[in-house]
Each structure stands twice: as structure tokens, then as C-alpha cells.
Scaffold this motif. Structure first.
Motif, PDB file in Angstrom:
ATOM      1  N   HIS A 121      36.248  27.461  50.502  1.00 45.56           N
ATOM      2  CA  HIS A 121      35.479  27.328  49.262  1.00 45.56           C
ATOM      3  C   HIS A 121      34.053  26.951  49.620  1.00 45.56           C
ATOM      4  O   HIS A 121      33.715  25.776  49.629  1.00 45.56           O
ATOM      5  N   ALA A 127      30.243  28.133  45.511  1.00 48.85           N
ATOM      6  CA  ALA A 127      31.124  29.244  45.143  1.00 48.85           C
ATOM      7  C   ALA A 127      31.553  29.078  43.689  1.00 48.85           C
ATOM      8  O   ALA A 127      31.817  27.980  43.222  1.00 48.85           O
ATOM      9  N   LEU A 128      31.598  30.181  42.975  1.00 50.80           N
ATOM     10  CA  LEU A 128      32.016  30.147  41.577  1.00 50.80           C
ATOM     11  C   LEU A 128      33.531  30.039  41.485  1.00 50.80           C
ATOM     12  O   LEU A 128      34.256  30.723  42.200  1.00 50.80           O
ATOM     13  N   GLU A 129      33.973  29.205  40.598  1.00 52.59           N
ATOM     14  CA  GLU A 129      35.399  29.068  40.335  1.00 52.59           C
ATOM     15  C   GLU A 129      35.719  29.792  39.032  1.00 52.59           C
ATOM     16  O   GLU A 129      34.922  29.760  38.091  1.00 52.59           O
ATOM     17  N   PRO A 130      36.872  30.449  38.949  1.00 53.11           N
ATOM     18  CA  PRO A 130      37.250  31.127  37.702  1.00 53.11           C
ATOM     19  C   PRO A 130      37.404  30.129  36.559  1.00 53.11           C
ATOM     20  O   PRO A 130      37.806  28.983  36.768  1.00 53.11           O
ATOM     21  N   SER A 133      38.380  34.478  32.845  1.00 53.66           N
ATOM     22  CA  SER A 133      38.036  35.218  34.060  1.00 53.66           C
ATOM     23  C   SER A 133      39.226  36.057  34.511  1.00 53.66           C
ATOM     24  O   SER A 133      40.378  35.674  34.298  1.00 53.66           O
ATOM     25  N   THR A 151      40.330  36.456  37.472  1.00 51.83           N
ATOM     26  CA  THR A 151      41.099  35.767  38.512  1.00 51.83           C
ATOM     27  C   THR A 151      41.510  34.349  38.117  1.00 51.83           C
ATOM     28  O   THR A 151      41.985  33.595  38.959  1.00 51.83           O
ATOM     29  N   TYR A 152      41.353  33.979  36.842  1.00 53.35           N
ATOM     30  CA  TYR A 152      41.805  32.652  36.405  1.00 53.35           C
ATOM     31  C   TYR A 152      43.325  32.619  36.504  1.00 53.35           C
ATOM     32  O   TYR A 152      44.009  33.441  35.930  1.00 53.35           O
ATOM     33  N   GLU A 206      30.707  38.433  33.979  1.00 50.87           N
ATOM     34  CA  GLU A 206      31.040  38.122  35.371  1.00 50.87           C
ATOM     35  C   GLU A 206      30.996  39.388  36.215  1.00 50.87           C
ATOM     36  O   GLU A 206      31.257  40.478  35.724  1.00 50.87           O
ATOM     37  N   TYR A 234      32.489  40.832  39.961  1.00 53.26           N
ATOM     38  CA  TYR A 234      33.442  40.647  41.049  1.00 53.26           C
ATOM     39  C   TYR A 234      33.186  41.692  42.123  1.00 53.26           C
ATOM     40  O   TYR A 234      32.752  42.793  41.826  1.00 53.26           O
ATOM     41  N   GLN A 281      36.729  39.001  44.303  1.00 53.65           N
ATOM     42  CA  GLN A 281      36.005  37.762  44.559  1.00 53.65           C
ATOM     43  C   GLN A 281      34.917  37.624  43.503  1.00 53.65           C
ATOM     44  O   GLN A 281      34.091  38.527  43.345  1.00 53.65           O
TER      45      GLN A 281
END
Length: 85
Positions: free
Chosen positions: A19, A23-26, A30, A32-33, A64, A66, A75
Motif C-alpha cells: 500500500h 494510494a487510493l483506497e476503494p 467503487s 473494487t470496494y 474513478e 482504473y 488498480q
């Protein structure tokens, strides 16, 4: 003692690769949530981008971006949040 310090430094370096800072978190909504989607993008070239648009709980529009990595996972590389007013 030196070995213990060295092991701690290596452990921190490995954790930071998982991480990276910033870095972006979902977030809820999202792609990838909650993990990667069940289906893989098999026809898209590695490195291609996918955009996703949704509204968050505050009613803001979220855009967003990816990127498809070499393992065919998405990602999260960018997010823009704007008010709808």
C-alpha cells in the motif's frame, strides 16, 4: 540487535509496497470496494484504463479511473469528486 533492526526495515519496505503512501483506497460504490470483481477483463490489453462514475452517500458525483495490471486486476489510480449543485 543489528539483525533485528535490519529485519524491521525490510518488513516496513515490503509493507509499503503493498500500500504505497498516497494510494487510493476503494470507497462504497467503487468497482473494487470489497475486493476485485468476479469477472476478469480478458480481452482488454494490459495497462488499459477503465472509467467508472457513481454518486456517493453525500450525493456527490465520483469519477474513478482504473488501470488493468498484469494479473488482470483493476488498480484504482485516480478519483475526482464533484458537487452536483
Amino acid at each position: 540487535m543489528k539483525l533485528r533492526v535490519f529485519a524491521a526495515l525490510i518488513g516496513s519496505a515490503i509493507a509499503s509496497l503493498a500500500h504505497p503512501a498516497g494510494a487510493l483506497e476503494p470507497i462504497p460504490g467503487s468497482i473494487t470496494y470489497g475486493g476485485q470483481p468476479r469477472t476478469k477483463l480478458v480481452k482488454a490489453p494490459i495497462g488499459s484504463t477503465v472509467t467508472h462514475q457513481f454518486y456517493n452517500d453525500a450525493g456527490q458525483e465520483v469519477h474513478e479511473v482504473y488501470r488493468l495490471d498484469e494479473n488482470r486486476n483493476l488498480q484504482l489510480i485516480g478519483r475526482r469528486v464533484s458537487d452536483t449543485d
